[in-house]
Design an enzyme around this catalytic site. Structure first.
Site, PDB file in Angstrom:
ATOM      1  N   HIS A  10      10.562  -3.929  -5.770  1.00  0.00           N
ATOM      2  CA  HIS A  10      11.304  -4.908  -5.195  1.00  0.00           C
ATOM      3  C   HIS A  10      10.683  -6.098  -4.738  1.00  0.00           C
ATOM      4  O   HIS A  10      11.174  -7.107  -4.527  1.00  0.00           O
ATOM      5  CB  HIS A  10      12.327  -4.367  -4.363  1.00  0.00           C
ATOM      6  CG  HIS A  10      11.555  -3.987  -2.797  1.00  0.00           C
ATOM      7  ND1 HIS A  10      11.166  -2.731  -2.820  1.00  0.00           N
ATOM      8  CD2 HIS A  10      11.374  -4.737  -1.908  1.00  0.00           C
ATOM      9  CE1 HIS A  10      10.654  -2.761  -1.531  1.00  0.00           C
ATOM     10  NE2 HIS A  10      10.835  -3.921  -0.979  1.00  0.00           N
ATOM     11  N   HIS A  28       3.538  -2.076  -4.205  1.00  0.00           N
ATOM     12  CA  HIS A  28       3.609  -3.295  -3.820  1.00  0.00           C
ATOM     13  C   HIS A  28       2.271  -4.114  -3.731  1.00  0.00           C
ATOM     14  O   HIS A  28       2.206  -5.140  -4.026  1.00  0.00           O
ATOM     15  CB  HIS A  28       4.405  -3.397  -2.300  1.00  0.00           C
ATOM     16  CG  HIS A  28       5.737  -2.618  -2.338  1.00  0.00           C
ATOM     17  ND1 HIS A  28       6.467  -2.648  -3.423  1.00  0.00           N
ATOM     18  CD2 HIS A  28       6.192  -1.614  -1.391  1.00  0.00           C
ATOM     19  CE1 HIS A  28       7.783  -1.820  -3.133  1.00  0.00           C
ATOM     20  NE2 HIS A  28       7.354  -1.379  -1.911  1.00  0.00           N
ATOM     21  N   LYS A  58      11.260   3.223  -7.906  1.00  0.00           N
ATOM     22  CA  LYS A  58      10.243   3.955  -7.451  1.00  0.00           C
ATOM     23  C   LYS A  58      10.697   5.144  -6.282  1.00  0.00           C
ATOM     24  O   LYS A  58      11.894   4.961  -5.866  1.00  0.00           O
ATOM     25  CB  LYS A  58       9.264   3.063  -6.678  1.00  0.00           C
ATOM     26  CG  LYS A  58       9.395   2.577  -5.420  1.00  0.00           C
ATOM     27  CD  LYS A  58       8.137   2.075  -4.609  1.00  0.00           C
ATOM     28  CE  LYS A  58       8.435   2.011  -3.128  1.00  0.00           C
ATOM     29  NZ  LYS A  58       7.726   2.772  -2.506  1.00  0.00           N
ATOM     30  N   ARG A 110      26.540  12.887  -6.468  1.00  0.00           N
ATOM     31  CA  ARG A 110      27.037  14.326  -6.214  1.00  0.00           C
ATOM     32  C   ARG A 110      28.379  14.042  -5.365  1.00  0.00           C
ATOM     33  O   ARG A 110      29.121  15.040  -5.550  1.00  0.00           O
ATOM     34  CB  ARG A 110      26.219  15.041  -5.455  1.00  0.00           C
ATOM     35  CG  ARG A 110      24.728  15.246  -6.480  1.00  0.00           C
ATOM     36  CD  ARG A 110      23.794  16.476  -5.999  1.00  0.00           C
ATOM     37  NE  ARG A 110      24.514  17.619  -5.634  1.00  0.00           N
ATOM     38  CZ  ARG A 110      23.815  18.931  -5.604  1.00  0.00           C
ATOM     39  NH1 ARG A 110      22.428  18.681  -5.868  1.00  0.00           N
ATOM     40  NH2 ARG A 110      24.490  19.975  -5.604  1.00  0.00           N
ATOM     41  N   LYS A 141      11.041 -10.983  -4.493  1.00  0.00           N
ATOM     42  CA  LYS A 141      11.064 -12.041  -3.500  1.00  0.00           C
ATOM     43  C   LYS A 141      10.657 -13.086  -3.748  1.00  0.00           C
ATOM     44  O   LYS A 141       9.751 -13.388  -4.529  1.00  0.00           O
ATOM     45  CB  LYS A 141       9.977 -11.193  -2.342  1.00  0.00           C
ATOM     46  CG  LYS A 141      10.560 -10.009  -1.917  1.00  0.00           C
ATOM     47  CD  LYS A 141       9.683  -9.340  -0.604  1.00  0.00           C
ATOM     48  CE  LYS A 141       9.830  -8.127   0.191  1.00  0.00           C
ATOM     49  NZ  LYS A 141      11.085  -8.483   0.800  1.00  0.00           N
ATOM     50  N   LYS A 183       1.979   1.800   9.381  1.00  0.00           N
ATOM     51  CA  LYS A 183       3.387   1.964  10.189  1.00  0.00           C
ATOM     52  C   LYS A 183       3.234   1.726  11.649  1.00  0.00           C
ATOM     53  O   LYS A 183       1.832   2.110  12.001  1.00  0.00           O
ATOM     54  CB  LYS A 183       4.033   3.054   9.912  1.00  0.00           C
ATOM     55  CG  LYS A 183       4.890   3.052   8.438  1.00  0.00           C
ATOM     56  CD  LYS A 183       5.945   4.551   8.203  1.00  0.00           C
ATOM     57  CE  LYS A 183       6.559   4.311   7.140  1.00  0.00           C
ATOM     58  NZ  LYS A 183       7.668   3.277   6.999  1.00  0.00           N
ATOM     59  N   GLU A 197       4.391  -2.720   9.293  1.00  0.00           N
ATOM     60  CA  GLU A 197       5.628  -2.364   9.502  1.00  0.00           C
ATOM     61  C   GLU A 197       5.512  -1.940  11.262  1.00  0.00           C
ATOM     62  O   GLU A 197       4.506  -1.402  11.489  1.00  0.00           O
ATOM     63  CB  GLU A 197       6.191  -1.233   8.885  1.00  0.00           C
ATOM     64  CG  GLU A 197       6.312  -1.657   7.187  1.00  0.00           C
ATOM     65  CD  GLU A 197       6.720  -0.377   6.516  1.00  0.00           C
ATOM     66  OE1 GLU A 197       7.804  -0.322   6.142  1.00  0.00           O
ATOM     67  OE2 GLU A 197       5.882   0.507   6.369  1.00  0.00           O
TER      68      GLU A 197
END
Length: 479
Positions: free
Chosen positions: A172, A234, A142, A46, A176, A328, A210
């Protein structure tokens, strides 16, 4: 017929993913001569820019996110870049976009890095402007829906313009190196495949931890939660690669056929085989961090942690639990797979000093890519009081094993495969829908049992109930 594209159209070209991953990945491919010199890259979003402004934008992104030693031939790369502003919801803007793209000599590859709500109007606009012909393929970032129903709606919209062999759904993690090395480890080594089954393997653990909190994904994450953000894609892809049968050959159809069989063999999970969690205030690497609701600025029932005991109802894995864990603000950042083998049936070595420990295989995916096989070995010495045994790790650090080989980010491989038309590392529609069907079953169980997230301190390994989930089977999480 597979064709290499000579045009690449990037939707969302000014977004965070483009700056951090896509533009650096394309620049790296260019620097090493891995893309055709004729490849033209057209960005669209945009933001109002012309070609010159977009090139300056890309240069700034490269200087910020890409190591200087990989930015060779930068001027040549920047000259490949072009830009056309577009509001994806405005059907009238696609004619100008098509004019900017021009007529490819070989083919066009399109990469959609946009909100899923924009997929349908984007596909419609591409159709109306003639950008969905037989020499056009499309890559989809995704998330592909929020449940099975919405995923089917997205897939139906895309399928209205593109056949399955020209749709590239991106996860993704599949780009790897160590994830791909799972296939090499299993199917290129006779040592492992004969014992890769319920007779010899006691359980499997998959951890994706994470240390970060919400960062810039506030609205998306609070709507999705850990189950839909990480497990649905994943972690289930990792599980499928660990558990799949040997494909007849290494090609897109054979590999994905075997992954689908695994996903369809997943048993419906009950609420007592799952744990939901949400982080509270704590410390990460000595720094105090706020809790989830403080970061969010409002109360929320979204889970930031989930642990699952999963089962595969098939011949190879009957009775072998797969423990999945992600969250997380956990103790450390790590993605790994632990394959725990069963104890030996009988030890010929007597005494506590000769007690054996079952073998295990640890596959590290990030931050380090490595493989560790734990074996039993004799402790050196005369052993007059009896032989002494000790577990000894055999470590293969991928960076050391392949010194001098360029380590790549996942998007380099995935973008190159999209440009060249290789679907092996992309996810097929039936895979996505099998994943969503299983995830929907878990969410239904949560709603039926009114299962709320349990609090855990930031910097810990999650709720104590997650430890109990494994320990009631005599299993300890690898930490």
């Amino acid at each position: 017929m597979i064709f290499a594209a000579d045009r690449l159209l990037l939707f969302g070209a000014t977004g965070d993913l483009a700056q951090r991953m896509l533009i650096p990945a394309l620049c790296a491919l260019q620097a090493e001569g891995l893309v055709d010199p004729r490849l033209t890259i057209i960005g669209t979003a945009r933001s109002q820019m012309d070609d010159h402004t977009f090139r300056n934008f890309a240069r700034a992104a490269l200087e910020k996110y890409m190591p200087a030693d990989r930015r060779s031939n930068l001027a040549t790369f920047l000259n490949r870049l072009h830009y056309q502003a577009l509001d994806a919801t405005d059907a009238g803007g696609y004619a100008a976009l098509a004019q900017k793209v021009g007529t490819p000599a070989e083919g066009l590859a399109i990469f959609l890095s946009t909100a899923p709500s924009l997929f349908e109007p984007t596909i419609h606009g591409l159709q109306q402007s003639g950008l969905t012909g037989p020499h056009v393929r499309i890559g989809l970032e995704k998330p592909l829906g929020s449940d099975l129903q919405s995923s089917r709606a997205i897939n139906d919209a895309v399928a209205a313009a593109f056949p399955e062999d020209r749709i590239f759904r991106i996860d993704h993690y599949l780009g790897k190196e160590t994830v791909q090395n799972l296939l090499a480890l299993r199917f290129a080594n006779l040592l492992f495949e004969p014992v890769w089954n319920a007779t010899y393997i006691e359980h499997v653990q998959i951890t994706v931890a994470e240390t970060v909190g919400l960062e810039s994904r506030v609205d998306f994450y609070d709507d999705a939660g850990a189950l839909r953000d990480m497990v649905q894609n994943h972690m289930l892809q990792l599980l499928a690669l660990v558990a799949m049968e040997p494909p007849a050959q290494f090609d897109a159809t054979a590999v994905r056929d075997e992954k689908v069989k695994v996903l369809r063999a997943l048993r419906t999970t009950s609420a007592d085989e799952t744990v939901r969690g949400q982080y509270t205030e704590g410390a990460i690497n000595g720094t105090v961090v706020p809790g989830y609701v403080e970061e969010l600025g409002r109360t929320s029932g979204t889970e930031t942690f989930v642990a699952i005991k999963a089962h595969l109802d098939n011949w190879r894995w009957k009775g072998v639990p797969f423990y999945l864990r992600t969250g997380k603000r956990l103790h450390k950042r790590v993605t790994e797979i632990l394959v725990q083998f069963r104890p030996i049936p009988h030890s010929i070595f007597g005494g506590n000093s000769a007690r054996t420990t079952p073998n295990s295989l640890l596959i590290g995916i990030q931050p380090e890519e490595n493989i560790t096989l734990q074996l039993m070995a004799k402790v050196p010495g005369l052993d007059r009081g009896g032989i002494r045994l000790r577990p000894v790790p055999l470590d293969i650090a991928m960076a050391d094993a392949f010194t001098g080989t360029q380590r790549r980010i996942a998007y380099e491989r995935l973008l190159l495969d999209l440009i060249e038309g290789d679907q092996t590392l992309f996810v097929r529609r039936d895979e996505v829908e099998a994943q969503w069907a299983w995830i929907d079953g878990i969410r239904t169980a949560w709603e039926r049992e009114a299962l709320e997230p349990r609090p855990y301190s930031a910097g810990s390994w999650g709720p104590s109930a997650a430890i109990a989930l494994a320990e009631r089977d005599g299993v300890s999480w690898h930490e």
